[in-house]
Enzyme design. Structure first.
Site, PDB file in Angstrom:
ATOM      1  N   GLU A 107       0.847  -1.186   0.000  1.00 62.00           N
ATOM      2  CA  GLU A 107       0.000   0.000   0.000  1.00 62.00           C
ATOM      3  C   GLU A 107       0.886   1.241   0.000  1.00 62.00           C
ATOM      4  O   GLU A 107       1.688   1.437   0.932  1.00 62.00           O
ATOM      5  CB  GLU A 107      -0.889   0.037   1.245  1.00 62.00           C
ATOM      6  CG  GLU A 107      -1.753   1.291   1.285  1.00 62.00           C
ATOM      7  CD  GLU A 107      -2.521   1.485   2.590  1.00 62.00           C
ATOM      8  OE1 GLU A 107      -2.227   0.773   3.573  1.00 62.00           O
ATOM      9  OE2 GLU A 107      -3.400   2.353   2.612  1.00 62.00           O
TER      10      GLU A 107
ATOM     11  N   CYS B  42       3.410   9.803  -1.449  1.00 65.52           N
ATOM     12  CA  CYS B  42       4.231   9.965  -2.647  1.00 65.52           C
ATOM     13  C   CYS B  42       4.337  11.458  -2.905  1.00 65.52           C
ATOM     14  O   CYS B  42       3.311  12.127  -3.021  1.00 65.52           O
ATOM     15  CB  CYS B  42       3.525   9.259  -3.814  1.00 65.52           C
ATOM     16  SG  CYS B  42       4.200   9.643  -5.438  1.00 65.52           S
TER      17      CYS B  42
ATOM     18  N   VAL C 293       7.379  18.211 -11.880  1.00 67.05           N
ATOM     19  CA  VAL C 293       7.175  18.326 -13.333  1.00 67.05           C
ATOM     20  C   VAL C 293       8.487  18.279 -14.123  1.00 67.05           C
ATOM     21  O   VAL C 293       8.606  18.883 -15.180  1.00 67.05           O
ATOM     22  CB  VAL C 293       6.353  19.594 -13.718  1.00 67.05           C
ATOM     23  CG1 VAL C 293       5.599  19.373 -15.029  1.00 67.05           C
ATOM     24  CG2 VAL C 293       5.356  19.960 -12.641  1.00 67.05           C
TER      25      VAL C 293
ATOM     26  N   GLY D 169       9.036  12.244 -10.594  1.00 70.65           N
ATOM     27  CA  GLY D 169       7.936  11.422 -10.078  1.00 70.65           C
ATOM     28  C   GLY D 169       7.786  10.122 -10.857  1.00 70.65           C
ATOM     29  O   GLY D 169       7.527   9.067 -10.274  1.00 70.65           O
TER      30      GLY D 169
ATOM     31  N   ASN E 256      -6.252  15.181  -7.112  1.00 68.07           N
ATOM     32  CA  ASN E 256      -5.376  15.905  -8.057  1.00 68.07           C
ATOM     33  C   ASN E 256      -4.179  15.073  -8.506  1.00 68.07           C
ATOM     34  O   ASN E 256      -3.428  15.504  -9.375  1.00 68.07           O
ATOM     35  CB  ASN E 256      -4.924  17.249  -7.460  1.00 68.07           C
ATOM     36  CG  ASN E 256      -4.095  17.053  -6.212  1.00 68.07           C
ATOM     37  OD1 ASN E 256      -3.838  15.915  -5.808  1.00 68.07           O
ATOM     38  ND2 ASN E 256      -3.664  18.133  -5.596  1.00 68.07           N
TER      39      ASN E 256
HETATM   40  N1  ACO Z   1      -2.107  15.290 -12.912  1.00 64.88           N
HETATM   41  C1  ACO Z   1      -1.934  14.733 -14.135  1.00 64.88           C
HETATM   42  N2  ACO Z   1      -0.741  14.341 -14.608  1.00 64.88           N
HETATM   43  C2  ACO Z   1       0.322  14.555 -13.824  1.00 64.88           C
HETATM   44  C3  ACO Z   1       0.231  15.161 -12.552  1.00 64.88           C
HETATM   45  C4  ACO Z   1      -1.052  15.524 -12.092  1.00 64.88           C
HETATM   46  N3  ACO Z   1      -1.234  16.070 -10.890  1.00 64.88           N
HETATM   47  N4  ACO Z   1       1.475  15.240 -12.023  1.00 64.88           N
HETATM   48  C5  ACO Z   1       2.290  14.718 -12.936  1.00 64.88           C
HETATM   49  N5  ACO Z   1       1.598  14.309 -14.018  1.00 64.88           N
HETATM   50  C6  ACO Z   1       2.109  13.655 -15.208  1.00 64.88           C
HETATM   51  C7  ACO Z   1       3.127  14.491 -15.917  1.00 64.88           C
HETATM   52  O1  ACO Z   1       2.531  15.324 -16.880  1.00 64.88           O
HETATM   53  C8  ACO Z   1       4.012  13.441 -16.561  1.00 64.88           C
HETATM   54  O2  ACO Z   1       3.434  12.992 -17.747  1.00 64.88           O
HETATM   55  P1  ACO Z   1       4.355  12.608 -19.027  1.00 64.88           P
HETATM   56  O3  ACO Z   1       5.101  11.373 -18.584  1.00 64.88           O
HETATM   57  O4  ACO Z   1       3.386  12.363 -20.116  1.00 64.88           O
HETATM   58  O5  ACO Z   1       5.250  13.769 -19.239  1.00 64.88           O
HETATM   59  C9  ACO Z   1       3.969  12.294 -15.569  1.00 64.88           C
HETATM   60  O6  ACO Z   1       2.784  12.487 -14.795  1.00 64.88           O
HETATM   61  C10 ACO Z   1       5.151  12.272 -14.626  1.00 64.88           C
HETATM   62  O7  ACO Z   1       5.433  13.603 -14.211  1.00 64.88           O
HETATM   63  P2  ACO Z   1       6.676  13.928 -13.309  1.00 64.88           P
HETATM   64  O8  ACO Z   1       7.315  15.223 -13.746  1.00 64.88           O
HETATM   65  O9  ACO Z   1       7.550  12.741 -13.241  1.00 64.88           O
HETATM   66  O10 ACO Z   1       5.932  14.139 -11.903  1.00 64.88           O
HETATM   67  P3  ACO Z   1       6.470  14.918 -10.627  1.00 64.88           P
HETATM   68  O11 ACO Z   1       7.938  14.807 -10.499  1.00 64.88           O
HETATM   69  O12 ACO Z   1       5.900  16.288 -10.599  1.00 64.88           O
HETATM   70  O13 ACO Z   1       5.807  14.061  -9.462  1.00 64.88           O
HETATM   71  C11 ACO Z   1       3.893  14.124  -7.987  1.00 64.88           C
HETATM   72  C12 ACO Z   1       4.402  13.887  -9.423  1.00 64.88           C
HETATM   73  C13 ACO Z   1       4.567  13.131  -7.056  1.00 64.88           C
HETATM   74  C14 ACO Z   1       2.394  13.914  -7.969  1.00 64.88           C
HETATM   75  C15 ACO Z   1       4.294  15.566  -7.591  1.00 64.88           C
HETATM   76  O14 ACO Z   1       3.746  16.474  -8.486  1.00 64.88           O
HETATM   77  C16 ACO Z   1       3.864  15.949  -6.181  1.00 64.88           C
HETATM   78  O15 ACO Z   1       4.607  15.753  -5.229  1.00 64.88           O
HETATM   79  N6  ACO Z   1       2.649  16.531  -6.016  1.00 64.88           N
HETATM   80  C17 ACO Z   1       2.164  16.995  -4.708  1.00 64.88           C
HETATM   81  C18 ACO Z   1       1.899  15.860  -3.749  1.00 64.88           C
HETATM   82  C19 ACO Z   1       0.880  14.852  -4.250  1.00 64.88           C
HETATM   83  O16 ACO Z   1      -0.174  15.199  -4.750  1.00 64.88           O
HETATM   84  N7  ACO Z   1       1.213  13.562  -4.076  1.00 64.88           N
HETATM   85  C20 ACO Z   1       0.325  12.448  -4.362  1.00 64.88           C
HETATM   86  C21 ACO Z   1      -0.714  12.368  -3.309  1.00 64.88           C
HETATM   87  S1  ACO Z   1      -1.565  10.797  -3.242  1.00 64.88           S
HETATM   88  C22 ACO Z   1      -0.559   9.813  -2.299  1.00 64.88           C
HETATM   89  O17 ACO Z   1       0.457  10.237  -1.814  1.00 64.88           O
HETATM   90  C23 ACO Z   1      -0.997   8.392  -2.078  1.00 64.88           C
END
Ligand code: ACO
Length: 166
Positions: free
Chosen positions: A74, A78, A86, A90, A117
Site C-alpha cells: 500500500e 508519494c 514536473v 515522479g 489531483n
Molecule cells: N495530474 C496529471 N498528470 C500529472 C500530474 C497531475 N497532478 N502530475 C504529474 N503528471 C504527469 C506528468 O505530466 C508526466 O506525464 P508525461 O510522462 O506524459 O510527461 C507524468 O505524470 C510524470 O510527471 P513527473 O514530472 O515525473 O511528476 P512529478 O515529479 O511532478 O511528481 C507528484 C508527481 C509526485 C504527484 C508531484 O507532483 C507531487 O509531489 N505533487 C504533490 C503531492 C501529491 O499530490 N502527491 C500524491 C498524493 S496521493 C498519495 O500520496 C498516495
C-alpha cells in the site's frame, strides 16, 4: 542522483533521509496530519524509496507498506519537493519503487488511495481505478480513506523498470 531503498534500521544515513522525506510529505500533503506522516514514515513495517541528490539532500520519495503474505503493497505517501516537480522525477521514482518492491519485497501489486489531483499522475504510472486483486487479499488490510480514489498497479514480474539489476 540516487534512488535509495530505505527502512528504519537506525543507520545515520537512513535516519537523515527518512526525516527529509517526512518533511517533504508534510509540506506536499497538507491534508495529512503531520504526526500521522511521521509515524508511518518511521514505522519499521514501512519501506521508503527516496530520491537523493549528491550531497545528501532529499528531493522526494514514496513510502509504502508491504503486506508480504498478501503480495501487495500500500503506497501511503508519494511526493516530490515543490521546485523539482514536473521534471520527470515522479515518473522515475515510481519505476524505481516498482523495481525495489518486486526485488526486495516480492510484491505483485500496489494499491493506493490517490488524492484527486494526483489521479492523473498515478494513471500515467500504470495505475487503474479497476481493482483486479481478489478482495480477500486486501480488504481489511488497508485503511479506508475518503477523499481519495483507490487505484491499483500490477507490478510486472519481468518488465525492466529501471537499469537496476532486478
Ligand atoms: N495530474 C496529471 N498528470 C500529472 C500530474 C497531475 N497532478 N502530475 C504529474 N503528471 C504527469 C506528468 O505530466 C508526466 O506525464 P508525461 O510522462 O506524459 O510527461 C507524468 O505524470 C510524470 O510527471 P513527473 O514530472 O515525473 O511528476 P512529478 O515529479 O511532478 O511528481 C507528484 C508527481 C509526485 C504527484 C508531484 O507532483 C507531487 O509531489 N505533487 C504533490 C503531492 C501529491 O499530490 N502527491 C500524491 C498524493 S496521493 C498519495 O500520496 C498516495
Amino acid at each position: 542522483l540516487a534512488f535509495e531503498y530505505v527502512d528504519n534500521d537506525n543507520t545515520a544515513n537512513h535516519n537523515m533521509w527518512l526525516i527529509g522525506l517526512k518533511n517533504i510529505f508534510s509540506k506536499q500533503l497538507p491534508n495529512m496530519p503531520k504526526e500521522y506522516i511521521a509515524r508511518l514514515v518511521l514505522d519499521r513495517r514501512h519501506r521508503s524509496v527516496a530520491i537523493i541528490r549528491r550531497g545528501g539532500m532529499v528531493l522526494g520519495g514514496i513510502t509504502y507498506r508491504p503486506f508480504h503474505a498478501q503480495g501487495f503493497g500500500e503506497i501511503a505517501f508519494c511526493a516530490v519537493t515543490a521546485i523539482e516537480q514536473v521534471k520527470g522525477f515522479g515518473a522515475r521514482l515510481m519505476n524505481f519503487t516498482k523495481e525495489f518492491a518486486r526485488a526486495r519485497d516480492h510484491l505483485t501489486h500496489f494499491l493506493t488511495y490517490a488524492d484527486n489531483n494526483a489521479v492523473g499522475y498515478f494513471a500515467k504510472q500504470g495505475f487503474t481505478k479497476e481493482i483486479t486483486l481478489e478482495k480477500d487479499r486486501w480488504v481489511g488490510y488497508i485503511k479506508d480513506y475518503d477523499g481519495g480514489t483507490l487505484m491499483e498497479c500490477i507490478i510486472s514480474d519481468r518488465l525492466p523498470y529501471t537499469d537496476l539489476p532486478g
